[in-house]
Structure formats: C-alpha cells, structure tokens
Write a protein that holds these residues in place. Sequence first.
Motif, mmCIF file in Angstrom:
data_model
loop_
_atom_site.group_PDB
_atom_site.id
_atom_site.type_symbol
_atom_site.label_atom_id
_atom_site.label_comp_id
_atom_site.label_asym_id
_atom_site.label_seq_id
_atom_site.Cartn_x
_atom_site.Cartn_y
_atom_site.Cartn_z
ATOM 1 N N GLU A 88 -18.578 0.448 -18.504
ATOM 2 C CA GLU A 88 -17.317 -0.187 -18.887
ATOM 3 C C GLU A 88 -17.532 -1.448 -19.718
ATOM 4 O OE1 GLU A 88 -16.650 1.958 -14.935
ATOM 5 O OE2 GLU A 88 -18.175 0.652 -15.821
ATOM 6 N N ALA A 89 -18.327 -2.390 -19.199
ATOM 7 C CA ALA A 89 -18.468 -3.668 -19.887
ATOM 8 C C ALA A 89 -19.254 -3.534 -21.187
ATOM 9 C CB ALA A 89 -19.128 -4.685 -18.965
ATOM 10 N N SER A 90 -20.347 -2.787 -21.150
ATOM 11 C CA SER A 90 -21.156 -2.659 -22.365
ATOM 12 C C SER A 90 -20.389 -1.929 -23.464
ATOM 13 C CB SER A 90 -22.465 -1.919 -22.054
ATOM 14 O OG SER A 90 -22.217 -0.618 -21.559
ATOM 15 N N PHE A 91 -19.615 -0.920 -23.080
ATOM 16 C CA PHE A 91 -18.837 -0.203 -24.095
ATOM 17 C C PHE A 91 -17.793 -1.122 -24.719
ATOM 18 C CE2 PHE A 91 -15.088 2.418 -25.230
ATOM 19 C CZ PHE A 91 -15.669 3.110 -26.286
ATOM 20 N N PHE A 92 -17.087 -1.880 -23.887
ATOM 21 C CA PHE A 92 -16.085 -2.796 -24.430
ATOM 22 C C PHE A 92 -16.725 -3.801 -25.386
ATOM 23 C CE2 PHE A 92 -14.064 -7.029 -23.881
ATOM 24 C CZ PHE A 92 -12.943 -6.797 -24.653
ATOM 25 N N HIS A 93 -17.876 -4.367 -24.986
ATOM 26 C CA HIS A 93 -18.518 -5.370 -25.829
ATOM 27 C C HIS A 93 -18.950 -4.791 -27.170
ATOM 28 C CE1 HIS A 93 -20.925 -8.843 -26.969
ATOM 29 N NE2 HIS A 93 -21.885 -7.988 -27.284
ATOM 30 N N TYR A 94 -19.689 -3.698 -27.131
ATOM 31 C CA TYR A 94 -20.248 -3.175 -28.378
ATOM 32 C C TYR A 94 -19.221 -2.430 -29.220
ATOM 33 C CZ TYR A 94 -24.868 -4.502 -26.733
ATOM 34 O OH TYR A 94 -25.954 -5.227 -26.304
ATOM 35 N N ALA A 95 -18.258 -1.800 -28.571
ATOM 36 C CA ALA A 95 -17.242 -1.075 -29.341
ATOM 37 C C ALA A 95 -16.310 -2.021 -30.087
ATOM 38 C CB ALA A 95 -16.424 -0.170 -28.422
ATOM 39 N N THR A 96 -16.269 -3.285 -29.670
ATOM 40 C CA THR A 96 -15.438 -4.259 -30.370
ATOM 41 C C THR A 96 -16.279 -5.264 -31.161
ATOM 42 O OG1 THR A 96 -15.350 -5.665 -28.391
ATOM 43 C CG2 THR A 96 -13.547 -4.075 -28.701
ATOM 44 N N SER A 97 -17.559 -4.968 -31.341
ATOM 45 C CA SER A 97 -18.441 -5.830 -32.125
ATOM 46 C C SER A 97 -18.446 -5.413 -33.588
ATOM 47 C CB SER A 97 -19.879 -5.769 -31.584
ATOM 48 O OG SER A 97 -19.954 -6.262 -30.275
ATOM 49 N N ASP A 98 -18.559 -6.396 -34.470
ATOM 50 C CA ASP A 98 -18.715 -6.148 -35.908
ATOM 51 C C ASP A 98 -17.633 -5.251 -36.468
ATOM 52 O OD1 ASP A 98 -21.119 -7.625 -35.866
ATOM 53 O OD2 ASP A 98 -22.214 -5.860 -35.190
#
Length: 376
Positions: free
Chosen positions: A100-110
């Motif tokens: 959950e957390a890693s997907f949210f972070h990277y999916a909203t990066s760059d």
Amino acid sequence: MRLRRSRCLTCYWHEGEFVVHPHPHGTPTALHPVAAEVLSAFEEWRTPREAAGGLGHLTPDTVEEAVAALTDAGALLSEGGEAAHRDELIAGQWGAWTPEASFFHYATSDVYDTERSGDSPDTPADVTGDAGTGALPPLFTSHPRAPRLLLPRRPAELRMPYGQVLFDRRTHRDFTGAPVKSDTLAALLAAVFGPVDFIDCGRGALYRRTSPQGGSRQEIDAYVGVLDVEGLPSGWYHYDGLLHGLELLSEGFTPDEAVHLCADQSWAARPAFFVVLAARLERMGVKYPTPRAYRVCLLDAGHLGQTFALTATALGLGPAQTGAFRDTEVAARCGLDGTGRVPLYVLAAGHPDPAPLDAPPAAGVDAFGTTVLAAP
C-alpha cells in the motif's frame, strides 16, 4: 534467461481494463487478465519454458506473448539485472508497508515527467464540482440545518515570544482535567482555521489561512469533538470558518468513546477536546487532476497540525495529535461520507498536567551508550 515477478507490483481494474503496474521501475500497462495467471507462475526465478509447464491450459503462443508484454512493462524482471536488484532493495526497505505505502509513494512520484492526458500542476480537472454539476465547490463547508453557536471574536492572546512557543511545544498525553474556556477554544479555531485574507485566483476568490496550503484550495475542514469545554455540551461539531461558529452535528461524547476512536489509546480519555482534520477532496481535485495532489492534502493536514500545536502552546494549552484512529467510525461521528470527505488527522488539547506521568525521561549516559549516533 530466468525471470521473476516484481515484488513491487500492483494490479487493478481501471476504466474497464486490467492494469499491471510495477513500481517504481515499470510502466502501468493494460493487459488481458490472463496476465495474472502468467505472473503467478513466476513467483520464483524460472525460465519461460519452466513457467509454461504449469500453465498447460494456455497455449505456448499465449504464454510467450504474455511474458513479452510483462517483461516490457517491468512486471517480470531478469535475473541479475539492475531492475531486479533495486526491486529487492525496495521490497526490503518498505517491508510491512508494502504494497500500500510503497505503491502510493512511487505511483505518485515524478508525475510531471510522465504523460497523462494533459495533466500538469495547473491544469484544471475535468470534474468541476459536486456530482459533475459544473458548479465549483463552495469555499466554506456549512451545515445550515444544524444548531449553531456563534463564537466570540476576541483576538487570541498570542504574546508569548516565538522562541519560547517553539521550544515549549511538546506533545502532551497527561492533562489536569480542568475544562477549557470557550473563549480559548474560539481563539484557537480562529487562529488556525479561520480566513486571514482573500485572493483572486482568476476563477473566483480563494482565502488563505495562517498555514500554507496547496494552491490555497483549503480542502481541510475542522470537526470538533467536545469533552470538557465551558458552555459547550459534549458532542461533535463542525467549525464554520466563514461565520466563526460551531454547528452541532451529534450530541454526546465520552472519554471512553474518545479512547475507542483513537484506536484504544488510553491517553485519549484525558484531553478537553479533539479536532479532526478532514479533506473535502473536490476542492483540490477541481484544480489538480493528478493523484499526486493527495500527497498535498496530507502535507496540508500536517501544516495545520503544526500551527494548531504552536497556537495551543501559546494559549497555555497542551497539544496532542495522532495518526492512529478508526477512520470509518471517526468519519461517521463527524457526518463525513467517507468518499469525497475523509478524515486525515486527529488533534487534541487540554490543560497540561505539570507533572505528567507519561513524559519520557531525559536521555542519560546509559541511553547514549546503546545509541548509534553516526555510522562508523
């Protein structure tokens, strides 16, 4: 060549398509749902031929085509490759927070470096208001049918030197139990959540608060749970920043309920009042269509939480805050729908106990003796 499924991978349905979304190294790709079966055959390192042996109900051409598409998308990784190495590092670093957390972070990066149907920091979203009516959301939330109490408009006595406020600010878990004056609560709410001035954004007026907020959207509303405030019955209220008043949403609020709502934290029985910060997502969405804007909502809640803590300190109160709360039940207590209006943060305050039982002791020689202050 042996392949393995990415450990940092989320699959979902979006607009009628099955999407495979590796992060952060891959590309969200719409594929046939059979791709999920093929991925399951690569839980460990295998060659495509070995994986196909367990997929006898699929033709070799189907498996070959799926493997190629999944490899191109980054969902299948090559043994010994840089992407596989980084995938293992990220999965290990994020640990129990995955997916959950890693997907949210990277999916909203760059997000500004990827093409998304015209998305940009200043591109208005397609939606323009409630239920697609074309009406922009109101600047202020109100509950016109709720009983209303207008608060005194006396300026807060915030004369404590800034340096003293800054260094006196502590999270409190012990309180005296003495009620907080309604004037003090009114001053705190006005200073933190009330409008300071109004600006023209080109599509109408917006207002600013004492805290920075993304695009001045002011998507965060304040809901107040009163346990012990002079002149206020216990219950849950909405703070109307436009009229500087409290709207009674539901009567009754007890220390036991406060503990339950705050995930059974015993200290929650002791503050005089709580403030729930809830996001009205449409206010942010009408300007910022990218999902990264949700990050900004969380940052905005943090800004307000810090201003709340400093202002409460300056008013002689002890502030508290927690991210551990029962979202669904807190939303229900505040009259939030849990869809477009969601709780993000829970704050609290009361008169601090001068001899707190839960305060941690100062670090001494023994503590530093077991602490690694810097890498060797």
